[in-house]
Motif scaffolding. Structure first.
Motif, mmCIF file in Angstrom:
data_model
loop_
_atom_site.group_PDB
_atom_site.id
_atom_site.type_symbol
_atom_site.label_atom_id
_atom_site.label_comp_id
_atom_site.label_asym_id
_atom_site.label_seq_id
_atom_site.Cartn_x
_atom_site.Cartn_y
_atom_site.Cartn_z
ATOM 1 N N ILE A 6 0.868 -1.185 0.000
ATOM 2 C CA ILE A 6 0.000 0.000 0.000
ATOM 3 C C ILE A 6 0.902 1.232 0.000
ATOM 4 O O ILE A 6 1.808 1.355 0.828
ATOM 5 C CB ILE A 6 -0.926 -0.010 1.242
ATOM 6 C CG1 ILE A 6 -2.053 -1.014 1.027
ATOM 7 C CG2 ILE A 6 -1.472 1.371 1.548
ATOM 8 C CD1 ILE A 6 -3.004 -1.155 2.200
ATOM 9 N N ASP A 7 0.659 2.145 -0.976
ATOM 10 C CA ASP A 7 1.481 3.355 -1.068
ATOM 11 C C ASP A 7 1.020 4.437 -0.102
ATOM 12 O O ASP A 7 1.812 5.273 0.326
ATOM 13 C CB ASP A 7 1.432 3.920 -2.494
ATOM 14 C CG ASP A 7 1.998 2.938 -3.503
ATOM 15 O OD1 ASP A 7 3.103 2.424 -3.255
ATOM 16 O OD2 ASP A 7 1.326 2.670 -4.521
ATOM 17 N N LEU A 8 -0.258 4.431 0.196
ATOM 18 C CA LEU A 8 -0.786 5.446 1.111
ATOM 19 C C LEU A 8 -2.038 4.942 1.800
ATOM 20 O O LEU A 8 -2.904 4.325 1.170
ATOM 21 C CB LEU A 8 -1.134 6.749 0.379
ATOM 22 C CG LEU A 8 -1.725 7.811 1.335
ATOM 23 C CD1 LEU A 8 -1.018 9.138 1.191
ATOM 24 C CD2 LEU A 8 -3.230 7.935 1.175
ATOM 25 N N MET A 9 -2.120 5.232 3.100
ATOM 26 C CA MET A 9 -3.285 4.840 3.882
ATOM 27 C C MET A 9 -4.071 6.096 4.290
ATOM 28 O O MET A 9 -3.516 7.029 4.870
ATOM 29 C CB MET A 9 -2.814 4.112 5.139
ATOM 30 C CG MET A 9 -3.920 3.448 5.923
ATOM 31 S SD MET A 9 -4.531 1.940 5.121
ATOM 32 C CE MET A 9 -3.475 0.712 5.913
ATOM 33 N N PHE A 10 -5.358 6.108 3.938
ATOM 34 C CA PHE A 10 -6.257 7.149 4.450
ATOM 35 C C PHE A 10 -6.638 6.766 5.872
ATOM 36 O O PHE A 10 -7.239 5.706 6.077
ATOM 37 C CB PHE A 10 -7.529 7.237 3.603
ATOM 38 C CG PHE A 10 -7.306 7.756 2.210
ATOM 39 C CD1 PHE A 10 -7.382 9.120 1.940
ATOM 40 C CD2 PHE A 10 -7.005 6.891 1.170
ATOM 41 C CE1 PHE A 10 -7.172 9.598 0.653
ATOM 42 C CE2 PHE A 10 -6.795 7.365 -0.120
ATOM 43 C CZ PHE A 10 -6.877 8.724 -0.375
ATOM 44 N N VAL A 11 -6.273 7.594 6.835
ATOM 45 C CA VAL A 11 -6.619 7.311 8.223
ATOM 46 C C VAL A 11 -7.886 8.105 8.530
ATOM 47 O O VAL A 11 -7.854 9.331 8.690
ATOM 48 C CB VAL A 11 -5.475 7.694 9.175
ATOM 49 C CG1 VAL A 11 -5.806 7.230 10.595
ATOM 50 C CG2 VAL A 11 -4.161 7.071 8.706
ATOM 51 N N ALA A 12 -9.015 7.385 8.569
ATOM 52 C CA ALA A 12 -10.320 8.041 8.553
ATOM 53 C C ALA A 12 -11.049 7.850 9.871
ATOM 54 O O ALA A 12 -12.116 7.250 9.928
ATOM 55 C CB ALA A 12 -11.149 7.505 7.383
ATOM 56 N N GLY A 13 -10.471 8.379 10.937
ATOM 57 C CA GLY A 13 -11.113 8.297 12.240
ATOM 58 C C GLY A 13 -11.496 9.677 12.745
ATOM 59 O O GLY A 13 -11.352 10.673 12.037
ATOM 60 N N GLY A 14 -11.991 9.747 13.988
ATOM 61 C CA GLY A 14 -12.379 11.017 14.587
ATOM 62 C C GLY A 14 -11.185 11.718 15.219
ATOM 63 O O GLY A 14 -10.229 11.074 15.666
ATOM 64 N N SER A 15 -11.250 13.054 15.255
ATOM 65 C CA SER A 15 -10.120 13.842 15.780
ATOM 66 C C SER A 15 -9.970 13.709 17.291
ATOM 67 O O SER A 15 -8.880 13.875 17.831
ATOM 68 C CB SER A 15 -10.305 15.324 15.434
ATOM 69 O OG SER A 15 -10.183 15.523 14.054
ATOM 70 N N ALA A 16 -11.089 13.454 17.986
ATOM 71 C CA ALA A 16 -11.048 13.493 19.449
ATOM 72 C C ALA A 16 -10.156 12.393 20.009
ATOM 73 O O ALA A 16 -9.228 12.669 20.772
ATOM 74 C CB ALA A 16 -12.462 13.374 20.011
ATOM 75 N N THR A 17 -10.409 11.144 19.621
ATOM 76 C CA THR A 17 -9.642 10.049 20.230
ATOM 77 C C THR A 17 -8.964 9.134 19.212
ATOM 78 O O THR A 17 -7.912 8.565 19.492
ATOM 79 C CB THR A 17 -10.558 9.178 21.124
ATOM 80 O OG1 THR A 17 -11.655 8.704 20.329
ATOM 81 C CG2 THR A 17 -11.108 9.985 22.289
ATOM 82 N N ASP A 18 -9.552 8.984 17.991
ATOM 83 C CA ASP A 18 -8.992 8.039 17.014
ATOM 84 C C ASP A 18 -7.652 8.502 16.433
ATOM 85 O O ASP A 18 -6.648 7.788 16.500
ATOM 86 C CB ASP A 18 -9.961 7.834 15.832
ATOM 87 C CG ASP A 18 -11.270 7.168 16.260
ATOM 88 O OD1 ASP A 18 -11.263 6.489 17.302
ATOM 89 O OD2 ASP A 18 -12.273 7.344 15.555
ATOM 90 N N ILE A 73 -2.563 10.024 5.385
ATOM 91 C CA ILE A 73 -3.199 11.344 5.372
ATOM 92 C C ILE A 73 -4.380 11.302 6.319
ATOM 93 O O ILE A 73 -5.088 10.287 6.391
ATOM 94 C CB ILE A 73 -3.613 11.749 3.936
ATOM 95 C CG1 ILE A 73 -4.066 13.208 3.888
ATOM 96 C CG2 ILE A 73 -4.693 10.830 3.372
ATOM 97 C CD1 ILE A 73 -4.098 13.776 2.475
ATOM 98 N N ASP A 74 -4.567 12.392 7.089
ATOM 99 C CA ASP A 74 -5.736 12.454 7.967
ATOM 100 C C ASP A 74 -6.409 13.819 7.895
ATOM 101 O O ASP A 74 -5.935 14.733 7.211
ATOM 102 C CB ASP A 74 -5.375 12.043 9.411
ATOM 103 C CG ASP A 74 -4.728 13.150 10.252
ATOM 104 O OD1 ASP A 74 -4.778 14.335 9.875
ATOM 105 O OD2 ASP A 74 -4.168 12.823 11.321
ATOM 106 N N THR A 75 -7.568 13.921 8.616
ATOM 107 C CA THR A 75 -8.374 15.148 8.606
ATOM 108 C C THR A 75 -8.406 15.790 9.997
ATOM 109 O O THR A 75 -9.374 16.474 10.339
ATOM 110 C CB THR A 75 -9.830 14.815 8.203
ATOM 111 O OG1 THR A 75 -10.316 13.823 9.122
ATOM 112 C CG2 THR A 75 -9.916 14.281 6.785
ATOM 113 N N PHE A 76 -7.359 15.591 10.784
ATOM 114 C CA PHE A 76 -7.344 16.083 12.168
ATOM 115 C C PHE A 76 -7.751 17.553 12.234
ATOM 116 O O PHE A 76 -7.097 18.412 11.643
ATOM 117 C CB PHE A 76 -5.949 15.890 12.749
ATOM 118 C CG PHE A 76 -5.862 16.194 14.224
ATOM 119 C CD1 PHE A 76 -6.280 15.256 15.152
ATOM 120 C CD2 PHE A 76 -5.370 17.411 14.675
ATOM 121 C CE1 PHE A 76 -6.207 15.530 16.519
ATOM 122 C CE2 PHE A 76 -5.301 17.690 16.042
ATOM 123 C CZ PHE A 76 -5.715 16.745 16.959
#
Lengths: 326, 326
Positions: free
Chosen positions: B61-73, B88-91
Motif C-alpha cells: 500500500i502506497d498510502l493509507m487514508f486514516v479516517a477516524g475522529g479527531s477526538a480520540t482516534d 493522510i488524515d483530517t485532524f
C-alpha cells in the motif's frame, strides 16, 4: 533582511517601491534603469543606477525584480539577471512560457539561483486557483472571467484608431454568465456571452464620432467578438473619472462527485483590486521571499507558482503557521 | 498506479471508495475496520480486513487514508500507521495541531514516510486561502464564513435535548455581513452578526415544543450567541428534505496597498458543496497523490497543506501544467 533590487522603473518598479513598507523583512537597495538615472523621478530615496552597474551588485542583492515587458524585454532580461541573482518576473505571453522557462532555467542553474517566472495574479494566483481546483475535482469544468477592470492592451488599441486622442477600456464580466456558473449549470459560453467591453474615448478635434465608434466596435480580435459600448467624453472627464487602474476577476471550477456524479461542487476564487499594478507587485513580493528561502534551502533553477510550497511565502515561523493559520 | 488503503469505513472511507473512479492513477486495494469485516456493507468489491492485518500490507500500500475522529482516534491512529505507510488524515482539533504534528512527525520519520495531517477543506483549502492571502496582503483583515451547510456537531447537540427524536442544523452565513466584507468595508463583526442557525427538529411523542425550543436557543456555546430558528417537522419530512450533507463557506482577506493605503483589495475564496464528505475526500485524494510523490522525491516526515508544492497534487506532467494551466 532580504535585500531586493528592481530592473526597470514602470508600474511594477513603482509598486515594489510603495509596497516595501508592508514587508518589514525586505529592503529596497537599488533601482536600475536603461534611461539616464538623473531623469528618473522616484518616490523614495533608493539610489537609481544605470543597468550596466547591476553586475557590481552580485552578493549585495538577494533578489532582483525584473520589471520589463513580456514581448521583448523579459525574454532577454530574465535569463541575463538569473545568472547573477535570484529573480522574479511577470512573463505573460502564454504561448511562449515553455521556451522562456527553458531559457531561464538554464541561466538560473548556471548562476546557482532561483528564478520565478510568470508571477502575479494571472498568470499567478489565478493559475494556482486552477491548479488546486483541477486536482480536487478531476471531473469538472473551468471558467475564468476578468474584470471589471482596465485593459491596457485594449485602451492602446483604441488610441491607435484615427480620430482618437485618448481612451480607456474596461473589460466587464457578464453578471448572468457568472450567476449561471456559480449555480453549477456548467454552461457553454461564447466569448460574447462572457464579457462586455466599455470604452471611454476622447476625440481629436474634427473627428467623426460615428466613424470612430464603427472603427472600434468592428476591430478584429479586440472588439468584434464582443458587445462593445463607446462613450465620448472630454479629456478632463477621462482624467478625473478614469485615471485608476482597477482590475480583478473570477476563477471557477465546477465539478461532480458521487457514484452517479449526483453531487455538484463549485470552487470560486475571485479578486477585486483598486490597483492592478500594486496588487501584482504584492504577489511578486511574497514570491520573492519564497525565492530567497528556496535558494537558502539549497534549490536552484526556474520555478513557477506551481513549484513553490506555500510556507515559503509568509514571513512567519512554521509552527506559528500551523497554530494560527491552519 | 498508486495503491491506497483505508482505515475506518465512515463518511471518508465511503468517499474514497466512490471518488476513486475520478482518479485513474489510483487503486483502492484494502479497507481495514475495527468492526467485524463480515458485517461491513461496502459499495464495491475491495476486500475488507480487520485492522490487525494492516501491518501485513507494508510494501503493498502506497498510502493509507486514516479516517477516524479527531477526538480520540487520530491522535492514536495517525502516528501508528505513519510508521508503516504514507498517511493522510483530517485532524481538525485546532488547539491540538502542534502536538499532533510533533507526534506524527516523529512516527513518519521513524518509518521513512510522508504523513499529511489536517487536510480537507477547513482545515485544508481554507487554510491555504488564508496563507496565500496573508502573504500577499500583509496589511489586512481575515474573515471566514461557513455555510450554508449541515453542522454535525450542532445536530448532535440538539438530539441530546430532552424531547427531541431527531434533528438537523444548518449554519447560515449572514448575507449582509458577506456583502459588507466583499465591499471592502473591513467591518468588525460579532458572532451573531456573522452566522444564523436554523434547526429542523422531530419531537418525541408528548414533548413540549415551547420547552424544546427554549432549551435549544439558550444552549451555551452552541446556540446562545446566535439568532436561532427552530422548525418542528415530522421524521418523514426530515428524511425527505434534509438527508443531504451540503456545506461550504467563504474565506476573505481584505487589505490595502499604496503610499497612504489608498488602494483596497479583496481576495475571496469560496466553496459550495452538495456533499461535504465527498468534497473533503476529493481534497484528500489530491494530497494523497502529493504524499506519494514527495516520498518518491526523497522527503519524509509530517506535512501540512502549507508544505506541499501544488505541482505534486495533479496527475499531469510539469511541462503540460506550465503550458496549459499557468
Amino acid at each position: 533582511m532580504i535585500k531586493v533590487g528592481i530592473v526597470g522603473y514602470g508600474n511594477i518598479g513603482r509598486g515594489v517601491e510603495v509596497n516595501i513598507q508592508e514587508n518589514p523583512d525586505m529592503e529596497l537597495v537599488a533601482i536600475f534603469t536603461r534611461r539616464d538615472p538623473a531623469t528618473l523621478k522616484t518616490k523614495g530615496t533608493c539610489p537609481v543606477l544605470p543597468v550596466e552597474e547591476a553586475k557590481d551588485w552580485v552578493g549585495k542583492i538577494d533578489l532582483m525584480f525584473v520589471a520589463g515587458g513580456s514581448a521583448t524585454d523579459l525574454p532577454e532580461q530574465t535569463p541575463k539577471y538569473a545568472k547573477m541573482f535570484n529573480v522574479i518576473d511577470t512573463f505573460d505571453t502564454h504561448a511562449n512560457i515553455p521556451e522562456h522557462f527553458a531559457n531561464v532555467d538554464k541561466a538560473a542553474k548556471e548562476g546557482g539561483n532561483i528564478a520565478i517566472i510568470s508571477c502575479g495574479w494571472d498568470p499567478g494566483m489565478f493559475s494556482l486557483a486552477r491548479m488546486y481546483a483541477n486536482a480536487i475535482l478531476p471531473n469538472g469544468n473551468d471558467y475564468t472571467f476578468w474584470g471589471k477592470g482596465v485593459s491596457q492592451g485594449h485602451s492602446d488599441a483604441i488610441r491607435r484608431v484615427e480620430g482618437v486622442a485618448d481612451a480607456r477600456q474596461y473589460t466587464i464580466p457578464v453578471d448572468d454568465a457568472i450567476a449561471r456558473v456559480r449555480a453549477g449549470e456548467n454552461p457553454e459560453l461564447t466569448t460574447r456571452q462572457k464579457h462586455t467591453r466599455e470604452c471611454f474615448v476622447v476625440l481629436k478635434e474634427g473627428a467623426d464620432p460615428k466613424q470612430v465608434e464603427h472603427d472600434i466596435v468592428t476591430m478584429p480580435n479586440y472588439f468584434s467578438d464582443y458587445d462593445t459600448t463607446v462613450h465620448f467624453i472630454s479629456q478632463e472627464e477621462l482624467d478625473r473619472d478614469h485615471s485608476g487602474i482597477p482590475h480583478g476577476g473570477f476563477v471557477f471550477r465546477t465539478g461532480t462527485t458521487g457514484a452517479d456524479h449526483e453531487n455538484k461542487h463549485v470552487i470560486e476564487y475571485s479578486l477585486k483590486l483598486d490597483s492592478n499594478p500594486e496588487f501584482t507587485t504584492s504577489v511578486l513580493m511574497a514570491f520573492a521571499r519564497a525565492a530567497v528561502r528556496m535558494k537558502e534551502a539549497g534549490e536552484v533553477g526556474c520555478k513557477t507558482v506551481f513549484d513553490i510550497a506555500p510556507k515559503y511565502l509568509l514571513a512567519m515561523d512554521e509552527g506559528e503557521m500551523r497554530a494560527h493559520l491552519l
